[in-house]
Design an enzyme around this catalytic site. Structure first.
Site, PDB file in Angstrom:
ATOM      1  CG  ASN A  68      -2.181   0.858   0.976  1.00 17.07           C
ATOM      2  OD1 ASN A  68      -2.081   1.946   0.416  1.00 17.07           O
ATOM      3  ND2 ASN A  68      -3.335   0.390   1.404  1.00 17.07           N
ATOM      4  CG  ASP A  69       1.329   3.288   3.648  1.00 19.91           C
ATOM      5  OD1 ASP A  69       0.340   3.890   3.218  1.00 19.91           O
ATOM      6  OD2 ASP A  69       1.390   2.784   4.784  1.00 19.91           O
ATOM      7  CB  VAL A  70       6.026   0.503  -0.356  1.00 21.18           C
ATOM      8  CG1 VAL A  70       6.405   0.400   1.117  1.00 21.18           C
ATOM      9  CG2 VAL A  70       5.247  -0.731  -0.802  1.00 21.18           C
ATOM     10  CB  SER A  76       0.837   5.944   6.339  1.00 22.95           C
ATOM     11  OG  SER A  76       0.115   5.818   5.123  1.00 22.95           O
TER      12      SER A  76
END
Length: 483
Positions: free
Chosen positions: A409-411, A450
């Site tokens: 997701n965040d990466v 996050s």
């Protein structure tokens, strides 16, 4: 005897260093782990044999029991549980260091009962109680106890028994600061008293007891306000703490092998923590006090209102993958949760048999601990030459026909590049959004650790394949076989 022990320690230290060096590459990591394990075995046997505190049969029995327990853990612990197991092992290492230091204090206290002269310590086989020894004992207790409680808070966050969101209360940082001052005072107190009364072990016993209690609370307060997004850094940092505690205990016991191994773990843990922080574009101080990451947020720096999501079916995704020129697989924690590493290997084998080039893109903080994705894919015997770090593969996404994102997701969130108001702005990411097509496997539209909305999901070239990652991949395998 001492010469043989020192040679054994030298051999163990060499194996530790070579083992860590070989862990730099997935192709040699297993061999490096074995070398380090052999080095530790040599150091343990040499120490027990030289100290003569156990009979050979007791040493053999302990090694056998430890071997059985280790095998049981290795077989029974799932890959999804590996991060919390690492956290637990860090905590146990810290506790061992603190307890050994406290045992040494107890020996000095027993010697004191015979009188305050240095000869009383000598009769117990102890060196004179001086400032150096007092500092190393108190540091062992302080770092070891912080590592123990902090690691088990991280353990709870990783396995869901404690909320992954940052947890705090009014005045928390003030309480933490005051406890830190108490810890410093507890370290200084026996040093001051040592100068007045020579060999008195009483102040040291009182200080280590107070220090142990304060450090346990400090460990909780230092880790509990840290969110799930930062858990890879926390695990790495606590690993470093356990090494520093072991090194301090090595000075207490005057054991060279413990000093060397502890220093290696401490230094490598700090270096790895720095690498993790760089991968998130954050400082270590910001990680420790920032309270970043955790559960899903209601939105993000940009609202998703009015944006549409394009869904794809397994047969459409299968056609796209089967007829692509190059496919890049981006694994995330969702792959580990679904235990789908073997299925993705089968899928990749199928498309490669059709002439498709396939690579795996590994982000440094993908998963819940450093190297999590590498270990996960290695378990499925994914060839090491197919694994590429972020810097090695980022330029290739523009020439990639299809990217398969599995639970990351965040990466892969473009907001890290495009949205200055986003909490993850500036974080290095995989340039997935620059590929010609993107297929994202997710259970839902929930945000990552996050709590930031992922812009990638709303791009026209992105197709969302919702459901359990393992089941979705199995459907893809079936569809590709049917082509």
């Amino acid at each position: 005897m001492s010469t043989l022990v020192n040679l054994a320690y030298l051999a163990a230290a060499a194996l530790f260093i070579i083992g860590i060096k070989r862990m730099n590459s997935p192709a040699t990591a297993r061999a490096g782990n074995r070398l380090s394990a052999v080095g530790m075995l040599i150091a343990i046997v040499a120490t027990l044999a030289s100290a003569r505190i156990l009979s050979p049969w007791m040493i053999a029995g302990g090694l056998a029991l430890g071997t059985v327990l280790g095998i049981l853990l290795a077989v029974r612990v799932q890959m999804t549980q590996m991060p919390e197991m690492v956290a637990a092992l860090n905590g146990l290492g810290g506790a061992a260091s603190a307890l050994v230091a406290w045992a040494e204090v107890s020996r000095y206290t027993a010697a004191q009962a015979e009188g305050f002269a240095g000869s009383a310590f000598a009769r117990h086989g102890l060196a004179a109680l001086d400032g150096r020894l007092v500092i190393t004992i108190t540091l062992s207790v302080l770092i070891g106890a912080v590592t123990f409680s902090g690691s088990f808070v991280a353990f709870g966050k990783l396995n869901g028994k404690i909320s992954g969101n940052p947890v705090s209360f009014p005045g928390m940082r003030l309480v933490t600061s005051l406890l830190a001052l108490v810890a410093v005072a507890a370290v200084a107190f026996p040093l001051v008293m040592l100068g007045d009364s020579g060999f008195d072990a009483g102040p040291l016993a009182v200080s280590t007891l107070v220090l142990g209690v304060v450090a346990l609370v400090l460990g909780v307060l230092l880790v509990i306000p840290i969110g799930g997004a930062d858990m890879p850094v926390v695990v790495s940092l606590l690993n470093s703490y356990s090494g520093l505690a072991a090194a301090a205990t090595g000075f207490v016991l005057e054991n060279q092998a413990l000093i060397v191994s502890g220093a290696l773990v401490g230094a490598s843990g700090i270096i790895l923590s720095k690498i993790m922080c760089d991968a998130m574009n954050r400082s270590l101080l910001n990680v420790l006090v920032g309270g970043f990451g955790g559960g899903a947020a209601e939105g993000g720096a940009r609202s998703a209102a009015g944006l549409t999501v394009r869904t794809v079916t397994p047969d459409d995704a299968a056609v796209l993958l089967a007829y692509a020129g190059q496919v890049v697989v981006v694994p995330g924690y969702g792959l580990a949760v679904a235990q789908a590493q073997h299925v993705i290997r089968e899928l990749v084998d199928l498309v490669q048999a059709r002439g498709v080039r396939v690579k795996y893109a590994i982000h440094p903080v993908a998963g819940r601990m450093p190297g999590h994705m590498n270990v996960l894919l290695a378990e499925a015997n994914v060839p090491y030459d197919q694994l590429f770090e972020m810097d090695e593969i980022n330029d290739e996404f523009e020439r990639t026909d299809a990217v398969l994102v599995i639970g990351a997701n965040d990466v892969v969130n473009p907001a890290a590049r495009t949205d200055p108001s986003s909490p993850i702005y500036g974080m290095p990411i995989l340039n997935v959004d620059r590929a010609r097509n993107v297929i994202v496997l997710k259970r839902s539209m929930a945000a990552g650790y996050s709590g930031v909305e992922n812009e990638l999901f709303y791009l026209p070239r992105t197709g969302m394949l919702f459901g359990d990652a393992r089941k979705s991949l199995e459907r893809l395998v079936q569809e590709i076989k049917a082509l």
